[in-house]
Design a protein around this motif. Structure first.
Motif, PDB file in Angstrom:
ATOM      1  N   HIS A  28       1.157   5.950 -34.586  1.00 53.91           N
ATOM      2  CA  HIS A  28       1.530   4.545 -34.436  1.00 53.91           C
ATOM      3  C   HIS A  28       1.007   3.999 -33.113  1.00 53.91           C
ATOM      4  CE1 HIS A  28       4.368   4.201 -37.882  1.00 53.91           C
ATOM      5  NE2 HIS A  28       4.399   5.510 -37.724  1.00 53.91           N
ATOM      6  N   TYR A  29       0.343   2.835 -33.215  1.00 54.87           N
ATOM      7  CA  TYR A  29      -0.193   2.201 -32.007  1.00 54.87           C
ATOM      8  C   TYR A  29      -0.100   0.685 -32.163  1.00 54.87           C
ATOM      9  CZ  TYR A  29      -3.315   1.013 -28.130  1.00 54.87           C
ATOM     10  OH  TYR A  29      -3.841   0.501 -26.966  1.00 54.87           O
ATOM     11  N   LYS A  30       0.681   0.070 -31.279  1.00 50.70           N
ATOM     12  CA  LYS A  30       0.843  -1.387 -31.237  1.00 50.70           C
ATOM     13  C   LYS A  30       1.152  -2.004 -32.603  1.00 50.70           C
ATOM     14  CE  LYS A  30      -1.354  -2.385 -26.883  1.00 50.70           C
ATOM     15  NZ  LYS A  30      -2.221  -3.280 -26.102  1.00 50.70           N
ATOM     16  N   GLY A  31       2.107  -1.395 -33.269  1.00 53.10           N
ATOM     17  CA  GLY A  31       2.594  -1.947 -34.521  1.00 53.10           C
ATOM     18  C   GLY A  31       1.795  -1.568 -35.749  1.00 53.10           C
ATOM     19  N   ILE A  32       0.764  -0.761 -35.594  1.00 51.69           N
ATOM     20  CA  ILE A  32      -0.088  -0.360 -36.712  1.00 51.69           C
ATOM     21  C   ILE A  32      -0.015   1.157 -36.863  1.00 51.69           C
ATOM     22  CG2 ILE A  32      -2.415  -0.414 -37.687  1.00 51.69           C
ATOM     23  CD1 ILE A  32      -1.288  -3.185 -37.274  1.00 51.69           C
ATOM     24  N   LYS A  33       0.038   1.632 -38.107  1.00 47.03           N
ATOM     25  CA  LYS A  33       0.017   3.074 -38.301  1.00 47.03           C
ATOM     26  C   LYS A  33      -1.377   3.520 -38.747  1.00 47.03           C
ATOM     27  CE  LYS A  33       2.030   3.360 -43.001  1.00 47.03           C
ATOM     28  NZ  LYS A  33       3.218   3.860 -43.754  1.00 47.03           N
ATOM     29  N   PHE A  34      -1.800   4.659 -38.192  1.00 52.05           N
ATOM     30  CA  PHE A  34      -3.126   5.201 -38.437  1.00 52.05           C
ATOM     31  C   PHE A  34      -3.001   6.605 -39.030  1.00 52.05           C
ATOM     32  CE2 PHE A  34      -3.527   2.049 -35.146  1.00 52.05           C
ATOM     33  CZ  PHE A  34      -4.743   1.428 -35.391  1.00 52.05           C
ATOM     34  N   PRO A  35      -3.968   7.009 -39.859  1.00 51.49           N
ATOM     35  CA  PRO A  35      -3.919   8.349 -40.464  1.00 51.49           C
ATOM     36  C   PRO A  35      -3.950   9.438 -39.399  1.00 51.49           C
ATOM     37  CG  PRO A  35      -5.526   6.961 -41.577  1.00 51.49           C
ATOM     38  CD  PRO A  35      -5.121   6.232 -40.331  1.00 51.49           C
ATOM     39  N   PRO A  36      -3.158  10.480 -39.569  1.00 52.82           N
ATOM     40  CA  PRO A  36      -3.152  11.585 -38.602  1.00 52.82           C
ATOM     41  C   PRO A  36      -4.382  12.473 -38.779  1.00 52.82           C
ATOM     42  CG  PRO A  36      -1.719  12.098 -40.440  1.00 52.82           C
ATOM     43  CD  PRO A  36      -2.209  10.698 -40.673  1.00 52.82           C
ATOM     44  N   GLY A  37      -4.560  13.392 -37.860  1.00 53.53           N
ATOM     45  CA  GLY A  37      -5.645  14.368 -37.986  1.00 53.53           C
ATOM     46  C   GLY A  37      -6.866  14.006 -37.175  1.00 53.53           C
ATOM     47  N   TYR A  38      -7.254  12.732 -37.191  1.00 49.22           N
ATOM     48  CA  TYR A  38      -8.421  12.327 -36.414  1.00 49.22           C
ATOM     49  C   TYR A  38      -8.154  11.092 -35.564  1.00 49.22           C
ATOM     50  CZ  TYR A  38      -9.085   9.269 -40.498  1.00 49.22           C
ATOM     51  OH  TYR A  38      -8.902   8.375 -41.519  1.00 49.22           O
ATOM     52  N   ASN A  39      -6.946  10.558 -35.627  1.00 53.62           N
ATOM     53  CA  ASN A  39      -6.548   9.443 -34.759  1.00 53.62           C
ATOM     54  C   ASN A  39      -5.507   9.917 -33.756  1.00 53.62           C
ATOM     55  OD1 ASN A  39      -7.868   6.897 -35.748  1.00 53.62           O
ATOM     56  ND2 ASN A  39      -6.926   7.550 -37.671  1.00 53.62           N
ATOM     57  N   SER A  40      -5.499   9.281 -32.597  1.00 56.81           N
ATOM     58  CA  SER A  40      -4.478   9.576 -31.590  1.00 56.81           C
ATOM     59  C   SER A  40      -4.215   8.307 -30.789  1.00 56.81           C
ATOM     60  CB  SER A  40      -4.935  10.694 -30.652  1.00 56.81           C
ATOM     61  OG  SER A  40      -5.984  10.240 -29.801  1.00 56.81           O
ATOM     62  N   VAL A  41      -3.034   8.228 -30.221  1.00 59.14           N
ATOM     63  CA  VAL A  41      -2.700   7.084 -29.371  1.00 59.14           C
ATOM     64  C   VAL A  41      -3.665   7.003 -28.203  1.00 59.14           C
ATOM     65  CG1 VAL A  41      -0.956   6.159 -27.796  1.00 59.14           C
ATOM     66  CG2 VAL A  41      -0.267   7.037 -30.031  1.00 59.14           C
ATOM     67  N   GLU A  42      -4.028   8.152 -27.644  1.00 52.36           N
ATOM     68  CA  GLU A  42      -4.923   8.173 -26.487  1.00 52.36           C
ATOM     69  C   GLU A  42      -6.291   7.579 -26.830  1.00 52.36           C
ATOM     70  OE1 GLU A  42      -1.625  10.830 -26.028  1.00 52.36           O
ATOM     71  OE2 GLU A  42      -3.162  10.774 -27.607  1.00 52.36           O
ATOM     72  N   ASN A  43      -6.850   7.976 -27.961  1.00 52.63           N
ATOM     73  CA  ASN A  43      -8.169   7.471 -28.337  1.00 52.63           C
ATOM     74  C   ASN A  43      -8.132   5.989 -28.686  1.00 52.63           C
ATOM     75  OD1 ASN A  43      -9.542   9.887 -27.985  1.00 52.63           O
ATOM     76  ND2 ASN A  43      -9.171  10.569 -30.075  1.00 52.63           N
TER      77      ASN A  43
END
Length: 320
Positions: A28-43
């Motif tokens: 989760h980043y700024k109200g949006i959810k992203f698929p795990p595995g290749y996404n991260s908050v840091e990136n």
């Protein structure tokens, strides 16, 4: 047509293998959810706040399932003068890296200018450096009903995405924005606020289907990359649905099963307009229309799929 990040590394593949063995935990980043595995908050944070945009960068931006891979192939061919060698020998994720991921960022740094970069970012978390640059954005959008249907089938075969309980349940999630990369309505209306900017071009999937040659000409002019008729014809021929289905560099067959389960579906599935009609019930269609009218207030009448609803034929494109 499609939407793929870079091929996962071995370490990421190990994460992927375990994704469907337990409930998914989205990033989760700024109200949006992203698929795990290749996404991260840091990136994602780096992409928004620290990514260095070059003036000759070309961003291929879409909401998922709106023609992402199709546009990658078109833009790659235009940048290579219509010669298909690049498209046929280099993975699309390396030609147009997903710079919001670690692997994509590394690939982006290796690209010579002009760089072709891809993402599904909504406007509020797009790289801040873009807004003070001369970089260009090609934003492709598609009838949200067809997006929904394609997204539903994609989610069933893509491991980092939650497997839909049913089509009706997925429809509810899509309309509420509770899907990876957020609300289609917010994504489109957010980017549409920039319409009229000289460094941003809106293209619809429906226009691509109706007049691919003409749209390629338009893209060439936008990018300052004028091609002769033979080169444009090559772009058109090599970005037909069947040509892309045969091209292992863009049809997802190179992806490991831990990421994309080809036994559950075909990545390049149909590539048509109006497939939603084979999925929606009358009640679902009426419900979707009601939500659409409410959320798209102020932007009515400018999209090709609205003309098909009103006139039973394709409209003349985006009325900007």
């Amino acid at each position: 047509m499609a939407d793929l990040p870079a091929v996962p590394s071995i370490g990421q593949g190990t994460v992927m293998a375990n994704l469907h063995s337990k409930p998914l935990c989205y990033v989760h980043y700024k109200g949006i959810k992203f698929p795990p595995g290749y996404n991260s908050v840091e990136n994602l944070c780096f992409a928004e706040n620290e990514f260095e945009v070059q003036d000759d960068d070309i961003f291929n931006v879409t909401y998922p399932k709106s023609g992402t891979v199709w546009m990658i192939e078109i833009l790659s061919l235009i940048l290579n003068g219509g010669n298909p060698s690049w498209n046929q020998s280099v993975l699309n994720s390396c030609r147009a890296p997903w710079f919001t991921t670690q692997l994509g960022l590394e690939a982006a740094h290796l690209l010579p200018p002009p760089r072709l970069l891809t993402c599904h970012l909504p406007i509020h978390i797009f790289p801040k450096a873009f807004f003070s640059s001369k970089a260009k954005v090609v934003y492709t959008l598609r009838d949200p009903r067809d997006v929904l249907v394609s997204y539903y089938h994609f989610s069933k075969m893509c491991v980092p995405f939650e497997n839909p309980e049913s089509f009706n349940h997925f429809l509810e999630s899509f309309l509420s924005g509770d899907v990876p990369f957020g609300s289609w309505f917010d994504h489109v209306t957010g980017w549409m606020k920039l319409k009229g900017k000289s460094n941003l071009l809106f293209i619809s999937y429906e226009e691509l289907k109706q007049d691919l040659f003409g749209i390629v000409e338009r893209l060439c002019h936008f990018l300052g990359k004028e091609l002769d008729e033979a080169a444009i014809t090559s772009v058109v021929e090599n970005t037909s649905f069947e040509a892309m289905r045969r091209n292992d560099m863009c049809n997802s067959t190179m992806l490991p099963k831990e990421f994309m389960d080809q036994e559950k579906g075909t990545f390049l599935r149909k590539g048509i307009c109006g497939d939603w009609k084979t999925h929606f019930t009358v009640a679902q269609s009426e419900y979707f229309d009601k939500v659409y009218q409410e959320k798209m207030e102020g932007l009515k009448g400018i999209f090709p799929w609205e003309h098909t609803r009103q006139e039973n034929h394709l409209g003349k494109g985006l009325n900007f």
